[in-house]
Motif scaffolding. Structure first.
Motif, PDB file in Angstrom:
ATOM      1  N   UNK A  85     -11.165  14.772  11.369  1.00 50.84           N
ATOM      2  CA  UNK A  85      -9.830  15.347  11.510  1.00 50.84           C
ATOM      3  C   UNK A  85      -8.887  14.381  12.223  1.00 50.84           C
ATOM      4  N   UNK A  86      -9.342  13.821  13.331  1.00 50.24           N
ATOM      5  CA  UNK A  86      -8.483  12.922  14.105  1.00 50.24           C
ATOM      6  C   UNK A  86      -8.198  11.637  13.333  1.00 50.24           C
ATOM      7  N   UNK A  87      -9.203  11.092  12.658  1.00 54.53           N
ATOM      8  CA  UNK A  87      -8.984   9.876  11.880  1.00 54.53           C
ATOM      9  C   UNK A  87      -8.044  10.126  10.715  1.00 54.53           C
ATOM     10  N   UNK A  88      -8.167  11.286  10.084  1.00 53.55           N
ATOM     11  CA  UNK A  88      -7.276  11.637   8.977  1.00 53.55           C
ATOM     12  C   UNK A  88      -5.835  11.741   9.462  1.00 53.55           C
ATOM     13  N   UNK A  89      -5.634  12.397  10.606  1.00 51.54           N
ATOM     14  CA  UNK A  89      -4.282  12.519  11.158  1.00 51.54           C
ATOM     15  C   UNK A  89      -3.707  11.144  11.468  1.00 51.54           C
ATOM     16  N   UNK A  90      -4.497  10.299  12.086  1.00 49.23           N
ATOM     17  CA  UNK A  90      -4.031   8.954  12.428  1.00 49.23           C
ATOM     18  C   UNK A  90      -3.667   8.165  11.174  1.00 49.23           C
ATOM     19  N   UNK A  91      -4.505   8.253  10.146  1.00 55.50           N
ATOM     20  CA  UNK A  91      -4.247   7.533   8.902  1.00 55.50           C
ATOM     21  C   UNK A  91      -2.994   8.007   8.197  1.00 55.50           C
ATOM     22  N   UNK A  92      -2.771   9.320   8.205  1.00 54.74           N
ATOM     23  CA  UNK A  92      -1.564   9.849   7.571  1.00 54.74           C
ATOM     24  C   UNK A  92      -0.308   9.379   8.292  1.00 54.74           C
ATOM     25  N   UNK A  93      -0.347   9.372   9.610  1.00 52.41           N
ATOM     26  CA  UNK A  93       0.841   8.950  10.356  1.00 52.41           C
ATOM     27  C   UNK A  93       1.115   7.463  10.169  1.00 52.41           C
ATOM     28  N   UNK A  94       0.078   6.672   9.946  1.00 48.48           N
ATOM     29  CA  UNK A  94       0.280   5.246   9.679  1.00 48.48           C
ATOM     30  C   UNK A  94       1.069   5.022   8.389  1.00 48.48           C
ATOM     31  N   UNK A  95       1.029   5.985   7.474  1.00 50.28           N
ATOM     32  CA  UNK A  95       1.766   5.854   6.211  1.00 50.28           C
ATOM     33  C   UNK A  95       3.274   6.047   6.394  1.00 50.28           C
ATOM     34  N   UNK A  96       3.690   6.572   7.528  1.00 50.92           N
ATOM     35  CA  UNK A  96       5.113   6.787   7.827  1.00 50.92           C
ATOM     36  C   UNK A  96       5.825   7.560   6.708  1.00 50.92           C
ATOM     37  N   UNK A  97       5.211   8.640   6.292  1.00 55.43           N
ATOM     38  CA  UNK A  97       5.775   9.436   5.200  1.00 55.43           C
ATOM     39  C   UNK A  97       7.124  10.037   5.585  1.00 55.43           C
ATOM     40  N   UNK A  98       7.357  10.222   6.890  1.00 60.13           N
ATOM     41  CA  UNK A  98       8.639  10.781   7.332  1.00 60.13           C
ATOM     42  C   UNK A  98       9.819   9.910   6.927  1.00 60.13           C
ATOM     43  N   UNK A  99       9.562   8.640   6.614  1.00 59.22           N
ATOM     44  CA  UNK A  99      10.647   7.735   6.235  1.00 59.22           C
ATOM     45  C   UNK A  99      11.163   7.992   4.816  1.00 59.22           C
ATOM     46  N   UNK A 100      10.472   8.829   4.064  1.00 62.50           N
ATOM     47  CA  UNK A 100      10.959   9.157   2.715  1.00 62.50           C
ATOM     48  C   UNK A 100      10.842  10.639   2.412  1.00 62.50           C
ATOM     49  N   UNK A 101      10.562  11.423   3.438  1.00 63.61           N
ATOM     50  CA  UNK A 101      10.273  12.845   3.252  1.00 63.61           C
ATOM     51  C   UNK A 101      11.548  13.682   3.248  1.00 63.61           C
ATOM     52  N   UNK A 102      11.937  14.123   2.069  1.00 65.48           N
ATOM     53  CA  UNK A 102      12.997  15.118   1.902  1.00 65.48           C
ATOM     54  C   UNK A 102      12.426  16.190   0.975  1.00 65.48           C
ATOM     55  N   UNK A 103      12.336  17.421   1.465  1.00 60.69           N
ATOM     56  CA  UNK A 103      11.611  18.455   0.741  1.00 60.69           C
ATOM     57  C   UNK A 103      12.416  19.759   0.729  1.00 60.69           C
ATOM     58  N   UNK A 104      13.031  20.094  -0.422  1.00 61.13           N
ATOM     59  CA  UNK A 104      13.819  21.334  -0.493  1.00 61.13           C
ATOM     60  C   UNK A 104      12.972  22.586  -0.633  1.00 61.13           C
ATOM     61  N   UNK A 105      11.668  22.429  -0.871  1.00 62.37           N
ATOM     62  CA  UNK A 105      10.793  23.576  -1.102  1.00 62.37           C
ATOM     63  C   UNK A 105      10.061  24.022   0.154  1.00 62.37           C
ATOM     64  N   UNK A 106       9.509  23.056   0.906  1.00 61.64           N
ATOM     65  CA  UNK A 106       8.688  23.389   2.064  1.00 61.64           C
ATOM     66  C   UNK A 106       9.145  22.685   3.337  1.00 61.64           C
ATOM     67  N   UNK A 107      10.226  21.925   3.250  1.00 59.67           N
ATOM     68  CA  UNK A 107      10.729  21.224   4.412  1.00 59.67           C
ATOM     69  C   UNK A 107      11.283  22.184   5.457  1.00 59.67           C
ATOM     70  N   UNK A 108      11.724  21.666   6.595  1.00 59.24           N
ATOM     71  CA  UNK A 108      12.148  22.539   7.705  1.00 59.24           C
ATOM     72  C   UNK A 108      13.312  23.450   7.362  1.00 59.24           C
ATOM     73  N   UNK A 109      14.244  22.982   6.552  1.00 59.17           N
ATOM     74  CA  UNK A 109      15.394  23.815   6.202  1.00 59.17           C
ATOM     75  C   UNK A 109      14.953  25.026   5.386  1.00 59.17           C
TER      76      UNK A 109
END
Length: 548
Positions: free
Chosen positions: A78-102
């Motif tokens: 679990x911890x390694x998966x979380x670390x690996x996902x954050x290394x991808x920096x997906x927040x730099x392209x994440x715009x989501x009209x379906x499930x995003x915060x808005x």
């Protein structure tokens, strides 16, 4: 530091990184917080998760059929998966009209339990943190553009439209004012006044700035429909591979998953032909799919009928579950309604009991529901699906908290899809037409394997993906649009359902072969559900040890 201490440390990290999720499950220590997506915060979380993963991996041992033998291995994964996902920096392209915060926060407000005055009075601070979250998203997208990583155009425009719709609502009717039940000592009018002020003075300006930034800065460089997949980005292949591993919890490549999907779609055609002949008198699959999609008699006309059908299915399943499981959770599951979000969704009970479990059905447009879909979805989200799975694990007091709340998509959604077919074994479907709902959802999940990988690994366009789904499922055009757009903005997540189900079925077949006449299906189900959420490789090892 031993595994217990590492697990506690990791769980506190999860709570800080995902405070809205934590609040929903009844962890109120982070009630004033909202997700911090700043680069500094995500880097800190990723680094800490990496340290915990390495420490846990150093003491992990081979599963021996006991729950304790899995602690370190689950934590390391679990911890390694979380670390690996954050290394991808997906927040730099994440715009989501379906499930995003808005889209998500307004629908979650009423589900945020407020059991004490302290938690209730933290809401204004949470809303202020939500505003900071939106401003951080603007900064992350700016960093993404500088690195050549841009969001998809339709997602940008859809999110802008969602924000503008929100802002057109009078502040007095703002969805963030729709809080749930309050404790006795909290004055609702005073809290509403505080929330009204922070919404008008802080949240709405941030929403407006977010929409302006998307429209003026992100939209000009956003990717068109023809290049909507991650494979069109320089580091897209690596990012997608990381997401696929995280969601499926397997080492299957996108290409392998694509071929599995094609084979599953072909196999389902034979089942459609058999049921189509029984129900409609025709075996031609295209004709069957068209009839399911277009016949108005097969769709609901009002929300009351929809709710009654869902309640009936859930009651049948709850009554029929005994004998198929050795252990049934004490918590019950009710049917509730919503007017936003997905068609159906399960909410687990809070750990303090302030909110029970619920299968939430979206009644905003009853005609969007096919009558044959309700039972299959009730069995997936409720019993024997997510409710048995999640309410049971919440009652496993011997498991550490990080195990009871682990987010393992392949396991969780794999079980939900397994439950739809298990319901058929249990004789729960009321008619041949209701069994067609099981096939309908199967086609959707099989098509997901083809389309998600087609978009993100093979370069499919948005239109090609929609045409494939229209040709191989009975979904309506509106649902097809929403499904394909979901795969584009949440890469890899939709792969978990069928990959997970196929793996659980394989593990069950192996246990049956190993045990022969000793095999007991209820014991198998208890082994699968009784150790909490597990990556599928660990589930396989656990089942082999628990059912030798």
């Amino acid at each position: 530091m031993d595994v217990e201490d590492l697990g506690h440390r990791y769980q506190q990290l999860r709570y800080r990184a995902e405070p809205t999720w934590a609040h929903l499950i009844g962890e109120y220590s982070v009630a004033p917080l909202f997700e911090d997506v700043s680069e500094e915060a995500e880097d800190a979380v990723g680094a800490e998760a990496g340290r915990i993963a390495r420490a846990a991996a150093s003491v992990a041992r081979i599963p021996d059929g006991t729950a304790a033998s899995l602690d370190a291995a689950v934590l390391a994964w679990d911890a390694a998966t979380r670390s690996g996902l954050l290394e991808c920096r997906f927040a730099e392209l994440d715009v989501d009209p379906l499930f995003g915060p808005v889209a998500a926060l307004p629908g979650r407000v009423s589900k945020l339990s407020l059991p004490s005055a302290e938690v209730a009075r933290a809401l204004p601070e949470k809303y202020g943190a939500f505003a900071r979250h939106l401003r951080d998203r603007v900064e992350r997208l700016r960093a993404g553009r500088a690195a050549g990583r841009t969001p998809v155009a339709f997602a940008v425009h859809g999110t802008v439209d969602g924000v503008r719709d929100w802002l057109r609502t009078p502040v007095d009717d703002d969805p963030l004012l729709a809080v749930g039940a309050l404790p006795r000592l909290v004055d609702r009018s005073a809290l509403r006044q505080d929330l009204h002020a922070v919404i008008g003075e802080v949240v709405r300006p941030a929403l407006n700035d977010y929409a302006d930034a998307l429209a003026e800065q992100a939209a000009p460089s956003a990717r068109p429909d023809e290049r909507c997949g991650l494979c069109w980005l320089d580091d897209g292949e690596r990012t997608y591979a990381t997401l696929v591993r995280a969601h499926t919890t397997t080492d299957l490549t996108p290409e392998q998953i694509h071929e599995i999907g094609l084979a599953q779609v072909a196999a389902l055609a034979e089942e459609y032909a058999v049921l189509g002949r029984e129900i409609f008198g025709v075996a031609d699959v295209a004709t069957v799919l068209t009839r399911l999609r277009e016949d108005p008699a097969l769709h609901f006309e009002n929300g009351d009928d929809l709710v009654r059908a869902a309640e009936h299915a859930l009651a049948r399943a709850t009554e029929g579950a005994r004998g198929w499981f050795g252990r049934i959770p004490a918590a019950t599951c009710s049917v509730e309604t919503a007017t936003s979000g997905s068609l159906g969704q399960y909410f687990r009970p809070t750990k303090d009991g302030s909110r029970g479990a619920s299968f939430v059905v979206n009644v905003s447009d009853p005609r969007a529901w096919a009558r044959y879909e309700v039972e299959a979805l009730a069995y997936h989200e409720g019993v024997p699906g997510h409710h048995l799975q999640m309410a049971l694990v919440a009652e496993l007091a011997d498991l550490p908290e990080f195990r009871r709340t682990a987010a393992v998509t392949g396991y969780t959604e794999g079980w939900g899809l397994y439950a739809e077919r298990l319901a058929d074994e249990m004789g729960l479907y009321s008619s041949a037409l209701d069994r067609m709902g099981m096939l309908s959802f199967d086609s959707l999940r099989a098509c997901r394997l083809v389309i998600d990988t087609g978009i993100h690994a093979l370069g499919w366009s948005r239109d090609r993906a929609k045409r494939y789904l229209a040709g191989n499922s009975p979904l309506s055009p509106g649902h097809i649009d929403a499904e394909v757009d979901r795969y584009i903005v949440t890469p890899g997540q939709a792969l978990a359902y069928l990959v997970g189900r196929l793996e659980i079925v394989r593990i069950r077949a192996e246990a049956t072969r190993r045990q022969g006449s000793r095999f007991d299906l209820a014991r198998f189900h208890d082994a699968v559900l009784g150790a909490g959420p597990l990556p599928l490789t660990l589930l396989d090892a656990h089942a082999a040890a628990a059912l030798p």
